[in-house]
Scaffold this motif. Sequence first.
Motif, PDB file in Angstrom:
ATOM      1  N   TYR A  31       0.872  -1.585  -0.060  1.00 17.64           N
ATOM      2  CA  TYR A  31       0.104   0.087   0.223  1.00 17.64           C
ATOM      3  C   TYR A  31       0.608   1.427  -0.001  1.00 17.64           C
ATOM      4  O   TYR A  31       0.571   2.165  -0.042  1.00 17.64           O
ATOM      5  CB  TYR A  31      -1.399   0.127   1.327  1.00 17.64           C
ATOM      6  N   ASN A  41      -4.796   6.290   8.802  1.00 18.49           N
ATOM      7  CA  ASN A  41      -6.413   5.484   9.606  1.00 18.49           C
ATOM      8  C   ASN A  41      -7.210   4.752   9.160  1.00 18.49           C
ATOM      9  O   ASN A  41      -7.975   4.229   8.895  1.00 18.49           O
ATOM     10  CB  ASN A  41      -7.091   6.806  10.371  1.00 18.49           C
ATOM     11  N   ILE A  42      -7.128   5.024   7.453  1.00 17.41           N
ATOM     12  CA  ILE A  42      -7.956   4.545   6.032  1.00 17.41           C
ATOM     13  C   ILE A  42      -7.729   3.035   6.336  1.00 17.41           C
ATOM     14  O   ILE A  42      -6.835   2.211   6.395  1.00 17.41           O
ATOM     15  CB  ILE A  42      -7.681   5.259   5.154  1.00 17.41           C
ATOM     16  N   CYS A  43      -8.462   2.590   5.951  1.00 10.89           N
ATOM     17  CA  CYS A  43      -9.100   0.630   5.920  1.00 10.89           C
ATOM     18  C   CYS A  43      -7.731   0.208   4.584  1.00 10.89           C
ATOM     19  O   CYS A  43      -7.847   1.721   3.804  1.00 10.89           O
ATOM     20  CB  CYS A  43     -10.098   0.181   6.299  1.00 10.89           C
ATOM     21  N   SER A  44      -7.536  -0.639   4.924  1.00 11.65           N
ATOM     22  CA  SER A  44      -6.799  -1.551   3.730  1.00 11.65           C
ATOM     23  C   SER A  44      -7.278  -1.357   2.831  1.00 11.65           C
ATOM     24  O   SER A  44      -6.745  -1.590   1.160  1.00 11.65           O
ATOM     25  CB  SER A  44      -6.107  -2.557   4.429  1.00 11.65           C
ATOM     26  N   PHE A  45      -8.385  -2.145   2.531  1.00  8.04           N
ATOM     27  CA  PHE A  45      -9.535  -2.282   1.462  1.00  8.04           C
ATOM     28  C   PHE A  45      -9.734  -0.705   0.987  1.00  8.04           C
ATOM     29  O   PHE A  45      -9.401  -0.695  -0.363  1.00  8.04           O
ATOM     30  CB  PHE A  45     -11.283  -2.064   2.459  1.00  8.04           C
ATOM     31  N   LYS A  47      -7.202   1.566   0.665  1.00  9.50           N
ATOM     32  CA  LYS A  47      -5.499   1.126   0.223  1.00  9.50           C
ATOM     33  C   LYS A  47      -5.417   0.391  -0.741  1.00  9.50           C
ATOM     34  O   LYS A  47      -4.981   0.920  -2.450  1.00  9.50           O
ATOM     35  CB  LYS A  47      -4.659   1.568   1.288  1.00  9.50           C
ATOM     36  N   CYS A  67     -19.155   3.981   3.840  1.00  8.72           N
ATOM     37  CA  CYS A  67     -18.303   4.266   4.924  1.00  8.72           C
ATOM     38  C   CYS A  67     -17.124   5.386   4.593  1.00  8.72           C
ATOM     39  O   CYS A  67     -17.241   6.260   3.001  1.00  8.72           O
ATOM     40  CB  CYS A  67     -17.674   3.055   5.424  1.00  8.72           C
ATOM     41  N   SER A  69     -14.417   5.840   4.647  1.00 10.16           N
ATOM     42  CA  SER A  69     -13.244   5.106   4.137  1.00 10.16           C
ATOM     43  C   SER A  69     -13.011   5.876   2.405  1.00 10.16           C
ATOM     44  O   SER A  69     -12.075   6.034   1.473  1.00 10.16           O
ATOM     45  CB  SER A  69     -12.616   4.351   3.829  1.00 10.16           C
TER      46      SER A  69
END
Length: 103
Positions: A31, A41-45, A47, A67, A69
Motif C-alpha cells: 500500500y 487510519n484509512i482501512c486497508s480495503f 488503500k 463508509c 474510508s
Amino acid sequence: MAGYVCKYTPVEIIEAFGETPVKLEPSSKSYERAESLLHSNICSFAKGVLENIIDKNIEEVVLTSCCDSIKRLYDVLKQRVKFIYMLDLPRKKAPEATDLFFR
C-alpha cells in the motif's frame, strides 16, 4: 473502462454510457502509494482499491457512500481521475427511497 467497488452500484448505467464496468478489488500486496495519498487510519480495503486504480490506470470511478474510508478515497480521487461520482445509497426500503434512487 469505469471502476466501481460496491455490489449495489448500478452497472447497467455505466454500460448505458458505453463504458465497461470493472469491479475494483483490493488485491495489492503493498500500500506504499496509497499510504502516501491517504491518512494512515484509512482501512486497508480503501488503500487496496486506490492501489488497484493506480495499477490499472483507471480514470473513471463510481463509488458509493457506504463508509467513511470510501468517502476519503473519493476526496483523493477527485484530483487524480477524469471522472468520479459518489452514489448515495438509500438507507431505507420504503417506496420513497426507491423513487429517490431511481431518479
